[in-house]
Design a protein around this motif. Sequence first.
Motif, mmCIF file in Angstrom:
data_model
loop_
_atom_site.group_PDB
_atom_site.id
_atom_site.type_symbol
_atom_site.label_atom_id
_atom_site.label_comp_id
_atom_site.label_asym_id
_atom_site.label_seq_id
_atom_site.Cartn_x
_atom_site.Cartn_y
_atom_site.Cartn_z
ATOM 1 N N PHE A 182 -14.639 -18.869 -6.846
ATOM 2 C CA PHE A 182 -15.557 -18.056 -7.728
ATOM 3 C C PHE A 182 -14.774 -17.330 -8.893
ATOM 4 C CE2 PHE A 182 -18.373 -18.498 -4.164
ATOM 5 C CZ PHE A 182 -19.748 -18.438 -4.902
ATOM 6 N N ASP A 183 -13.487 -17.793 -8.995
ATOM 7 C CA ASP A 183 -12.517 -17.218 -9.843
ATOM 8 C C ASP A 183 -12.017 -16.026 -9.744
ATOM 9 O OD1 ASP A 183 -12.504 -19.582 -11.335
ATOM 10 O OD2 ASP A 183 -14.347 -19.246 -12.303
ATOM 11 N N LYS A 184 -12.042 -15.518 -8.466
ATOM 12 C CA LYS A 184 -11.456 -14.189 -8.045
ATOM 13 C C LYS A 184 -10.205 -14.392 -7.224
ATOM 14 C CE LYS A 184 -14.817 -11.846 -9.950
ATOM 15 N NZ LYS A 184 -16.196 -11.591 -9.518
ATOM 16 N N ASP A 185 -9.303 -13.657 -7.746
ATOM 17 C CA ASP A 185 -7.936 -13.670 -6.878
ATOM 18 C C ASP A 185 -7.915 -12.531 -5.859
ATOM 19 O OD1 ASP A 185 -5.553 -14.415 -5.928
ATOM 20 O OD2 ASP A 185 -4.593 -14.311 -7.589
ATOM 21 N N PHE A 186 -7.841 -12.722 -4.383
ATOM 22 C CA PHE A 186 -7.615 -11.974 -3.599
ATOM 23 C C PHE A 186 -6.325 -11.302 -3.501
ATOM 24 C CE2 PHE A 186 -11.398 -12.502 -0.623
ATOM 25 C CZ PHE A 186 -12.394 -11.757 -1.655
ATOM 26 N N GLU A 187 -5.403 -12.038 -4.204
ATOM 27 C CA GLU A 187 -4.022 -11.783 -4.102
ATOM 28 C C GLU A 187 -3.237 -11.492 -2.809
ATOM 29 O OE1 GLU A 187 -4.225 -8.459 -6.828
ATOM 30 O OE2 GLU A 187 -4.178 -9.505 -8.658
ATOM 31 N N PHE A 188 -3.798 -12.225 -1.885
ATOM 32 C CA PHE A 188 -2.876 -12.261 -0.559
ATOM 33 C C PHE A 188 -2.777 -13.640 -0.283
ATOM 34 C CE2 PHE A 188 -7.038 -10.474 0.696
ATOM 35 C CZ PHE A 188 -7.848 -11.536 1.268
ATOM 36 N N THR B 243 -0.962 -14.229 2.979
ATOM 37 C CA THR B 243 -0.411 -14.083 4.432
ATOM 38 C C THR B 243 -1.512 -12.882 5.063
ATOM 39 O OG1 THR B 243 1.120 -12.428 4.086
ATOM 40 C CG2 THR B 243 1.836 -14.801 4.166
ATOM 41 N N ALA B 244 -1.671 -12.527 6.273
ATOM 42 C CA ALA B 244 -2.449 -11.556 7.013
ATOM 43 C C ALA B 244 -1.422 -10.137 6.654
ATOM 44 C CB ALA B 244 -2.066 -11.785 8.531
ATOM 45 N N ALA B 245 -0.256 -10.626 6.385
ATOM 46 C CA ALA B 245 0.554 -9.268 6.338
ATOM 47 C C ALA B 245 0.339 -8.695 4.857
ATOM 48 C CB ALA B 245 2.227 -9.365 6.258
ATOM 49 N N ASP B 246 -0.054 -9.577 3.890
ATOM 50 C CA ASP B 246 -0.399 -9.080 2.592
ATOM 51 C C ASP B 246 -1.720 -8.328 2.445
ATOM 52 O OD1 ASP B 246 1.779 -10.499 1.825
ATOM 53 O OD2 ASP B 246 0.485 -12.175 0.910
ATOM 54 N N ILE B 247 -2.726 -8.862 3.368
ATOM 55 C CA ILE B 247 -3.921 -8.333 3.522
ATOM 56 C C ILE B 247 -3.725 -6.613 3.978
ATOM 57 C CG2 ILE B 247 -6.322 -8.235 4.592
ATOM 58 C CD1 ILE B 247 -5.950 -11.283 4.935
ATOM 59 N N PHE B 248 -2.890 -6.740 5.096
ATOM 60 C CA PHE B 248 -2.578 -5.341 5.618
ATOM 61 C C PHE B 248 -2.111 -4.298 4.664
ATOM 62 C CE2 PHE B 248 -0.303 -2.006 7.750
ATOM 63 C CZ PHE B 248 -1.206 -1.740 9.042
ATOM 64 N N SER B 249 -1.162 -4.962 3.858
ATOM 65 C CA SER B 249 -0.341 -4.197 2.779
ATOM 66 C C SER B 249 -1.575 -3.653 1.780
ATOM 67 C CB SER B 249 0.685 -4.834 2.227
ATOM 68 O OG SER B 249 1.548 -5.234 3.174
ATOM 69 N N GLN B 250 -2.373 -4.588 1.739
ATOM 70 C CA GLN B 250 -3.519 -4.000 0.485
ATOM 71 C C GLN B 250 -4.508 -3.034 1.172
ATOM 72 O OE1 GLN B 250 -6.973 -6.664 -0.946
ATOM 73 N NE2 GLN B 250 -4.910 -7.758 -1.922
ATOM 74 N N TYR B 251 -4.869 -2.992 2.315
ATOM 75 C CA TYR B 251 -5.726 -2.096 2.789
ATOM 76 C C TYR B 251 -4.884 -0.740 3.413
ATOM 77 C CZ TYR B 251 -5.606 -3.928 7.813
ATOM 78 O OH TYR B 251 -5.409 -4.198 9.105
ATOM 79 N N ALA B 252 -3.684 -0.854 3.674
ATOM 80 C CA ALA B 252 -2.912 0.069 4.399
ATOM 81 C C ALA B 252 -3.243 1.382 3.466
ATOM 82 C CB ALA B 252 -1.574 -0.243 4.572
ATOM 83 N N PRO B 253 -2.961 1.530 2.095
ATOM 84 C CA PRO B 253 -3.250 2.847 1.585
ATOM 85 C C PRO B 253 -4.484 3.506 1.825
ATOM 86 C CG PRO B 253 -2.324 0.970 -0.097
ATOM 87 C CD PRO B 253 -2.826 0.450 1.529
ATOM 88 N N LEU B 254 -5.574 2.455 2.270
ATOM 89 C CA LEU B 254 -6.845 3.269 2.325
ATOM 90 C C LEU B 254 -6.923 4.030 3.653
ATOM 91 C CD1 LEU B 254 -9.154 0.187 1.520
ATOM 92 C CD2 LEU B 254 -9.046 2.054 0.345
ATOM 93 N N MET B 255 -6.106 3.393 4.630
ATOM 94 C CA MET B 255 -6.225 4.189 5.795
ATOM 95 C C MET B 255 -5.536 5.680 5.789
ATOM 96 S SD MET B 255 -5.059 1.299 8.614
ATOM 97 C CE MET B 255 -3.405 1.435 8.328
ATOM 98 N N GLY B 256 -4.887 5.852 4.831
ATOM 99 C CA GLY B 256 -4.321 7.236 4.790
ATOM 100 C C GLY B 256 -3.289 7.650 5.700
ATOM 101 N N GLN B 257 -2.511 6.762 6.277
ATOM 102 C CA GLN B 257 -1.671 7.364 7.280
ATOM 103 C C GLN B 257 -0.302 6.912 6.688
ATOM 104 O OE1 GLN B 257 -2.377 7.646 10.744
ATOM 105 N NE2 GLN B 257 -4.471 7.044 10.707
ATOM 106 N N SER B 258 0.327 8.134 6.655
ATOM 107 C CA SER B 258 1.748 8.216 5.801
ATOM 108 C C SER B 258 2.739 7.209 6.472
ATOM 109 C CB SER B 258 2.122 9.625 5.699
ATOM 110 O OG SER B 258 2.411 10.011 7.177
#
Lengths: 428, 869
Positions: free
Chosen positions: B703-709, B711-726
């Motif tokens: 659908f011409d959208k790039d998720f930019e990940f 590996t699974a590690a990339d996904i984690f890095s993408q959502y990690a800021p949302l968790m707000g855990q320093s």
Amino acid sequence: MEKKVLFANIDDPKQPEIDTYISKGGYESWKTVLKKMKAPEVIDTVKKSGLRGRGGAGFPAGMKWSFVPKDSPKPKYLVCNGDESEPGTCKDRVLMEHDPHLVVEGMAIAAFAIGASHAFIYIRGEFDYPACQMRKAIDQAYSKGFLGKNILKSKYNLDMVVHTGGGAYICGEETALLNSLEGKPGQTRIRPPFPAVEGLYACPTVVNNVETLSNVSLIIKNGADWYTSMGTEKSTGTRIFCLSGHVKNPGNYELELGTPMSYLINDLGGGMADGRKMKAIIPGGSSTPILLPDKIDTPLDFESVAAAGSMLGSGGVIVMHEDTDMVWVARTLAHFYMHESCGECTPCRQGTKWIYDTLTRIVSGNGEMEDIDILLDLCDNIEGKTICPLGDAAVVPIKSTILHFRNEYEHYIKNKKPLVENKFMSFI
Amino acid sequence: MDKIKLTIDGREIETVKGKTVLEAAKDNGIDIPVFCYHPCLKSIGACRICLVEIEKWPKLQVSCATAATEGMVVSTNSERVIKARQGVLEFILANHPLDCPTCDKGGECPLQDTTFKYGLDFSRFHEKKRRFIKNENSTFDDLKIGPEVIRNQNRCIHCYRCTRLVEERFFEEDLGHYQRGAFTEILPPPGGEIRNMYSGNVVENCPVGALTNDDWRYKVRVWKTTEVPTICHYCSDGCNLRMSVFRNKIYRGQSRANQAIDEGLPCDLGRYGYQFVHHDDRLTRPMIKKNDELVECTWNEALTVIRTKLEKTISNLGASGVACLVGESLANEDYYAIGRFFRSVIGTNSIDHRIYRKKKLSFNEDAVSRELCWNKLDIADLENGRHFVIIGGDPNSENPITALRMLKAKRYSNAKITLLNPMPTALNRASDDEIIYKAFSEIHLLQGLARIIIEKKLYDPENKALKADEIKAFLKNTKEYDIDTVSKRTGLSPEKLEYLAKSLCSSKNTVFVAGETIRVHYQRDPILISLYNLAKLTGNLHGNGAGILMMGGESNTKGCYYFGMRPDRLPYDLPIIKKDNLKEVWDDVSDQPGFDTVDILQKIAEEKIECGFLLGLDAVDHYPDQEYIRSSLSKLDFMVVADLFLTDTARMADVVLPITSHFESDGTFVNWEGCLQRFNRVIKRPGDIRSLWQICSQLSALFDKDFEFSTAADIFSQYAPLMGQSGINTLKDIPETGLRFNKNKAYPVFPLMAVEYREPSSEDLPLTILSGNGDHHFGRNFSTRCDSLNNFLADPYVALNPKLAEEMTISEGDLVKLENSSGKIVAKAVIWTNLPEDVVFIPDNFIEVKVNCIRNKDNDIDRVKLVKM
């Protein structure tokens, strides 16, 4: 000298009946304790009497009672150890069979002293008749109101239960006894915690031998001074000695502590049977080191026997004559300890079997000279490295036979036969 | 904690009061060999290998049971110690067969290692070795003592770890020791076998090869394998495991002690439950339906078809014509990618994981489950509990490791366990009270108990959290729950109810535990509120080792919640209206909440949804009404199923996508406590299978959208800021022991709330169905595809009360039929003596017997009649 204190009424066939017992002044001490005494006074009296444990270790009874924490919210228990299994010992059995109320009264007083409302008597499985006698005595004591709720109109409650074991030597060791009483396999517990702090069902518990507790009512009745007037300064009172082996009149004899062993063996026991010479004496049950005949004049009290190189132990005096095969003696006893080892800790479990196997090999004529030193080294690897004293006890006969009769071992190994031909051991 | 100093081998070390000499030494890197010592057990000092010399003590002491004290001077390598240690080793080896070349323990054997390090290289033992012969025909003297445990008594060194674990920690009686001395044998009781839920632990903790696994033995040598850390994917406890891998094949699962969760004692599900990954029925290539038949195709083909169909649906009905149901044991990374794909690329919010729901909940579910039942306790906190009140659940089969903590509190702190259940459960082996109430009378029971507590003034009058007016209001609003009505409804006598109320008030630190029965109950939230009332009344809302727990669920049920698998929630528990938080990463998300499971199925029937995705979920076998879901799904114009196996749902699909199990990808799970834990890829994927996140990413590319990940590690890095855990930015940042969410969150206090019992709708038939996990099984996806677990229980059954069986002349093993207007099932009968008369129990794990065939979505309770075949 022979002094019948515990055995005062032992020959009366009616003694096990409560009426006879009462008519001779029985349960008077129990009444005195309930009506006039407080628990600390009872403990003090027993402490002053110097009464020491008759099970083997000789620990002061009053001191043991005082270890029970006063402020513990947990229930407290008294356990009477009637698992008499030490080879050469048969005194508790006689007391339970012929004067069971003496035991019951002693238990009741001891339970009162430590604040227990439950007392158990643990009797070895083979002692069917003593257990019956004890059960009967306890039932009679209940019916006369000496046990149960609000005893003799006091606020004190006491229940007493007879529990028979499965027949294991190790259950004479107090922590194994407690495990067995709880319904678990008879294996020992590591200490600390000591039973006085965490015993039966993890509650403060005192475990005393039958003979020890039998003394208690007499001490209360006659006073601590009366008791200390018998025996020696540190070993007060009397003691039942079980004389067995190659003597003319084996049997149970009650003596004041400190009486010379020669009096027991020669005067009461009638000397050696069949006119043979004496070769060795085990003074306190099979777990104590062998003494040679030159120690026959040793006074029978805790200190003197220790000074002579052995222990007073459980009072089982075993006498052996000159034709006794000491290697065979060692093997017989090794078999006993191997069979009775509970299997919990490594040195005892494996060591006792190894020693027995080696001794069996030696008596079957396949021994080697280095076996003797290996045996001694195995003993060293067992002694002091086990949880309970069974391991220490198991090496005693081996070590002392090698110490005194090494020549007999060497003869066996060299000539594939014993130095003396008589293998027959009347006492085991 | 008091610090003390002692000297070991000349080194002054500091330790905490209460530790043993052994622990103090181990903490400071001083090695003392052990055999019988186990961190999970009380020391018994049996093996004597850890003897040390302590100054001023005449005898050598066992370091495992000697407390370290201030100023103690200890030697672990003096001449005396070395001689004693060699002596003990010589004794141990005397009767040990030394058959290391054929022993499975070889290579990881503590006895081997200790002998190499401390032992002598010769033996003075010339006697015949002791031998236990049980099998004249076998050279190895093996004896099968349980479905998975094989014993070779000759190798046993009598450390008693196995029997102590079974008795002390598991409260089981299926292993003990018999005989005595050197002839002591480890055996189950006569006629029995070791088959408790934790039986594999006795094998792993055997310090020699005396107990071995049927599953592992003679297959591979331990030094050939690599050990890969992972997380168990069965229940929601989240045990830490390590898998032994050789040539891309898993050979066994073992513990990886996480003191906060499993303490190194995982249950058998984790140990043996990996076998499904190597099952022959695994899907390896995508399939597409052609002429009513699924045929294998390429990924390109499959994904292109999906894109075409999605575009068609969107042009027909808009994005709301697409819906997605997900399973509860996928990784968080999958959930994140699924959410991102459906919400931001397709534009639908109709995503749900709550497939067990028959009806929409009348109550605002969030208010209840989020605020009241948000677990404030974690597994380790349970040790501080002194009374566990378990309602509607069997922790032994639903959350075995949580059950183990409760048992630990019972063993070492004398905690009480009270079971309230409609049928007996396995934990009754350790419970103080087991109370069987009439099925589905929970509201009456709990509300009635609350009333008794108030009426009898059993609550603490000093409790400031309890206001007089709320108590008054509560009494007023619960008038119809008087003791007689409650007694009649629950089938418990008034005395028993009073006893129970007193028991609830008699102990501090009470934990109220709601199990799986409550989680799927038609009145779940009122029950939870009633539990809340009880906790408040007894003063157990907060505190160390007090509170309400909601357990059950699958390995990542909590993750579904955290990572946005609900129609109204975005990742990390963001309500949909806060979608702007995602703006930087995601494209726009519709602010219209989507449909939940109940609505989705309804809309499909109404043809408002024509494109359905069922990801990692066998909905046809899971949804509590098979007929309805089949008819509903069959109306879909286009159906995509992603799964490991060709399930009943997959057979209905237009496109089937083979996906990885958690053993074949990296990722994270969240267990019931809210603890995020990482797992690693254990083996390479077989065939041409992909992870769900990969599939979502590839679809979005179409659908011409790039998720930019990538590996699974990339996904984690993408959502990690949302968790707000320093400090948590990449997968590697997750601590070994996991990352606990919301531990210190403040919770509001509510007044006592009266709830109303709603008469359940049901058919007028005599027997109520109760279902749950069969012995050594969990869920329907994986456990029945593991041979080792099938060795414990291979066949489905229907459990009956003996009286009922007698009336109908049914004996054990007879085939019986359960039927109602929805359908029928046939299974073998078993007779359980203490099962109530009006219920039947069916394990809901087996493919052969589908319990949902006799369930109906319109009935709150499913009842059946029993027919003998």
